[in-house]
Design a protein around this motif. Structure first.
Motif, PDB file in Angstrom:
ATOM      1  N   MET A  43       0.846  -1.136  -0.082  1.00  0.00           N
ATOM      2  CA  MET A  43      -0.038  -0.074   0.074  1.00  0.00           C
ATOM      3  C   MET A  43       0.890   1.319   0.117  1.00  0.00           C
ATOM      4  O   MET A  43       0.440   2.219  -0.630  1.00  0.00           O
ATOM      5  CB  MET A  43      -0.854  -0.171   1.200  1.00  0.00           C
ATOM      6  CG  MET A  43      -2.016  -1.075   1.124  1.00  0.00           C
ATOM      7  SD  MET A  43      -3.154  -0.662  -0.399  1.00  0.00           S
ATOM      8  CE  MET A  43      -2.449  -2.093  -1.358  1.00  0.00           C
ATOM      9  N   VAL A  44       2.014   1.097   0.615  1.00  0.00           N
ATOM     10  CA  VAL A  44       2.949   2.258   0.601  1.00  0.00           C
ATOM     11  C   VAL A  44       3.479   2.606  -0.590  1.00  0.00           C
ATOM     12  O   VAL A  44       3.567   3.787  -1.182  1.00  0.00           O
ATOM     13  CB  VAL A  44       3.983   2.186   1.681  1.00  0.00           C
ATOM     14  CG1 VAL A  44       5.145   3.163   1.302  1.00  0.00           C
ATOM     15  CG2 VAL A  44       3.344   2.151   2.986  1.00  0.00           C
ATOM     16  N   MET A  45       3.844   1.531  -1.468  1.00  0.00           N
ATOM     17  CA  MET A  45       4.365   1.504  -3.036  1.00  0.00           C
ATOM     18  C   MET A  45       3.056   2.107  -3.875  1.00  0.00           C
ATOM     19  O   MET A  45       3.292   2.945  -4.743  1.00  0.00           O
ATOM     20  CB  MET A  45       4.760   0.244  -3.300  1.00  0.00           C
ATOM     21  CG  MET A  45       5.932  -0.032  -2.771  1.00  0.00           C
ATOM     22  SD  MET A  45       6.647  -1.522  -3.522  1.00  0.00           S
ATOM     23  CE  MET A  45       5.569  -2.843  -2.945  1.00  0.00           C
ATOM     24  N   VAL A  46       1.881   1.732  -3.704  1.00  0.00           N
ATOM     25  CA  VAL A  46       0.965   2.317  -4.432  1.00  0.00           C
ATOM     26  C   VAL A  46       0.660   3.768  -4.029  1.00  0.00           C
ATOM     27  O   VAL A  46       0.382   4.562  -4.984  1.00  0.00           O
ATOM     28  CB  VAL A  46      -0.382   1.329  -4.104  1.00  0.00           C
ATOM     29  CG1 VAL A  46      -1.652   2.120  -4.554  1.00  0.00           C
ATOM     30  CG2 VAL A  46      -0.356   0.025  -4.544  1.00  0.00           C
ATOM     31  N   GLU A  47       0.621   4.241  -2.914  1.00  0.00           N
ATOM     32  CA  GLU A  47       0.441   5.589  -2.611  1.00  0.00           C
ATOM     33  C   GLU A  47       1.353   6.282  -3.051  1.00  0.00           C
ATOM     34  O   GLU A  47       1.208   7.528  -3.675  1.00  0.00           O
ATOM     35  CB  GLU A  47       0.234   5.655  -0.963  1.00  0.00           C
ATOM     36  CG  GLU A  47      -1.211   5.331  -0.356  1.00  0.00           C
ATOM     37  CD  GLU A  47      -1.074   5.444   1.118  1.00  0.00           C
ATOM     38  OE1 GLU A  47      -0.294   6.008   1.533  1.00  0.00           O
ATOM     39  OE2 GLU A  47      -1.978   4.877   1.788  1.00  0.00           O
ATOM     40  N   ALA A  48       2.709   6.015  -3.126  1.00  0.00           N
ATOM     41  CA  ALA A  48       3.818   6.589  -3.401  1.00  0.00           C
ATOM     42  C   ALA A  48       3.903   6.661  -5.006  1.00  0.00           C
ATOM     43  O   ALA A  48       4.721   7.368  -5.784  1.00  0.00           O
ATOM     44  CB  ALA A  48       5.244   6.172  -2.913  1.00  0.00           C
ATOM     45  N   ARG A  49       3.273   5.760  -5.504  1.00  0.00           N
ATOM     46  CA  ARG A  49       3.107   5.506  -7.185  1.00  0.00           C
ATOM     47  C   ARG A  49       4.696   5.140  -7.579  1.00  0.00           C
ATOM     48  O   ARG A  49       5.206   5.678  -8.682  1.00  0.00           O
ATOM     49  CB  ARG A  49       2.662   6.720  -7.814  1.00  0.00           C
ATOM     50  CG  ARG A  49       1.114   6.861  -7.628  1.00  0.00           C
ATOM     51  CD  ARG A  49       0.628   7.849  -8.381  1.00  0.00           C
ATOM     52  NE  ARG A  49      -0.767   7.812  -8.242  1.00  0.00           N
ATOM     53  CZ  ARG A  49      -1.750   8.921  -8.734  1.00  0.00           C
ATOM     54  NH1 ARG A  49      -1.099   9.790  -9.392  1.00  0.00           N
ATOM     55  NH2 ARG A  49      -3.028   8.844  -8.561  1.00  0.00           N
ATOM     56  N   ARG A  50       5.299   4.441  -6.880  1.00  0.00           N
ATOM     57  CA  ARG A  50       6.896   4.067  -7.232  1.00  0.00           C
ATOM     58  C   ARG A  50       7.329   2.814  -6.361  1.00  0.00           C
ATOM     59  O   ARG A  50       6.923   2.639  -5.337  1.00  0.00           O
ATOM     60  CB  ARG A  50       7.787   5.368  -7.305  1.00  0.00           C
ATOM     61  CG  ARG A  50       8.260   5.867  -6.021  1.00  0.00           C
ATOM     62  CD  ARG A  50       8.986   7.040  -5.877  1.00  0.00           C
ATOM     63  NE  ARG A  50      10.455   6.768  -6.166  1.00  0.00           N
ATOM     64  CZ  ARG A  50      11.499   7.178  -5.687  1.00  0.00           C
ATOM     65  NH1 ARG A  50      11.079   8.041  -4.822  1.00  0.00           N
ATOM     66  NH2 ARG A  50      12.584   6.786  -5.761  1.00  0.00           N
ATOM     67  N   VAL A  51       8.116   2.240  -7.214  1.00  0.00           N
ATOM     68  CA  VAL A  51       8.780   1.209  -6.557  1.00  0.00           C
ATOM     69  C   VAL A  51      10.207   1.186  -6.523  1.00  0.00           C
ATOM     70  O   VAL A  51      10.724   1.292  -7.786  1.00  0.00           O
ATOM     71  CB  VAL A  51       8.229  -0.445  -7.456  1.00  0.00           C
ATOM     72  CG1 VAL A  51       8.948  -1.200  -6.613  1.00  0.00           C
ATOM     73  CG2 VAL A  51       6.727  -0.464  -7.226  1.00  0.00           C
ATOM     74  N   THR A  52      10.821   1.178  -5.627  1.00  0.00           N
ATOM     75  CA  THR A  52      12.473   1.251  -5.445  1.00  0.00           C
ATOM     76  C   THR A  52      12.856  -0.269  -5.216  1.00  0.00           C
ATOM     77  O   THR A  52      12.184  -1.117  -5.026  1.00  0.00           O
ATOM     78  CB  THR A  52      12.931   2.078  -4.494  1.00  0.00           C
ATOM     79  OG1 THR A  52      12.469   1.572  -3.178  1.00  0.00           O
ATOM     80  CG2 THR A  52      12.104   3.597  -4.506  1.00  0.00           C
TER      81      THR A  52
END
Length: 148
Positions: A43-52
């Motif tokens: 969910m944090v990745m979805v909210e940030a709209r980026r994957v590191t």
């Protein structure tokens, strides 16, 4: 004497069964907590709209923990390699996240730790192939067996 040994055997069975229940309950708590943490990270990745890369390595850590629990439920055994894999990924994640703040000596130390864990996995794998467990060697003589 027979009464005492019979009572002792019953006590041992009750104690062993109780430990099994506590062990399985603990594993279920770890599995549920890991699943929740994995969902929260997604969910944090979805909210940030980026994957590191750090996010992916964290997700991989969660998957390794779940795989370790699954392996234990399937076989009743926990290969020592699973925690070593988790340690390698955790150190790699630490190296990636904090590389800007690390001194050269610390980077070398973390890299050496990853290398040592890798060597440990290779030694364990070699030992399982070269010197299989007695009960595994008796199943199919001549065939190298490696527990997963």
């Amino acid at each position: 004497m027979d009464i005492k040994s019979h009572a002792f055997d019953r006590l041992r069975k009750v104690f062993s069964g109780s430990l099994d229940v506590v062990e399985y309950a603990g594993l279920m708590v770890i599995a549920i907590a890991t699943t929740i943490a994995m969902y929260q990270e997604a969910m944090v990745m979805v909210e940030a709209r980026r994957v590191t890369l750090a996010d992916l390595l964290l997700m991989f850590l969660y998957l390794e923990v779940l795989a370790m629990i699954g392996q234990y439920f399937k076989s009743g055994q926990l290969p020592v390699r699973f925690p070593l894999y988790i340690g390698m990924v955790a150190l790699a994640r630490y190296l990636i996240l904090d590389i800007k703040d690390m001194s050269e000596l610390r980077m070398l130390a973390v890299s050496a730790a990853i290398f040592l864990l890798t060597v440990a996995v290779l030694v364990i794998r070699y030992g399982h192939v070269r010197y299989p467990y007695r009960e595994d060697a008796e199943k199919e003589p001549g065939k190298a067996y490696v527990r997963e």
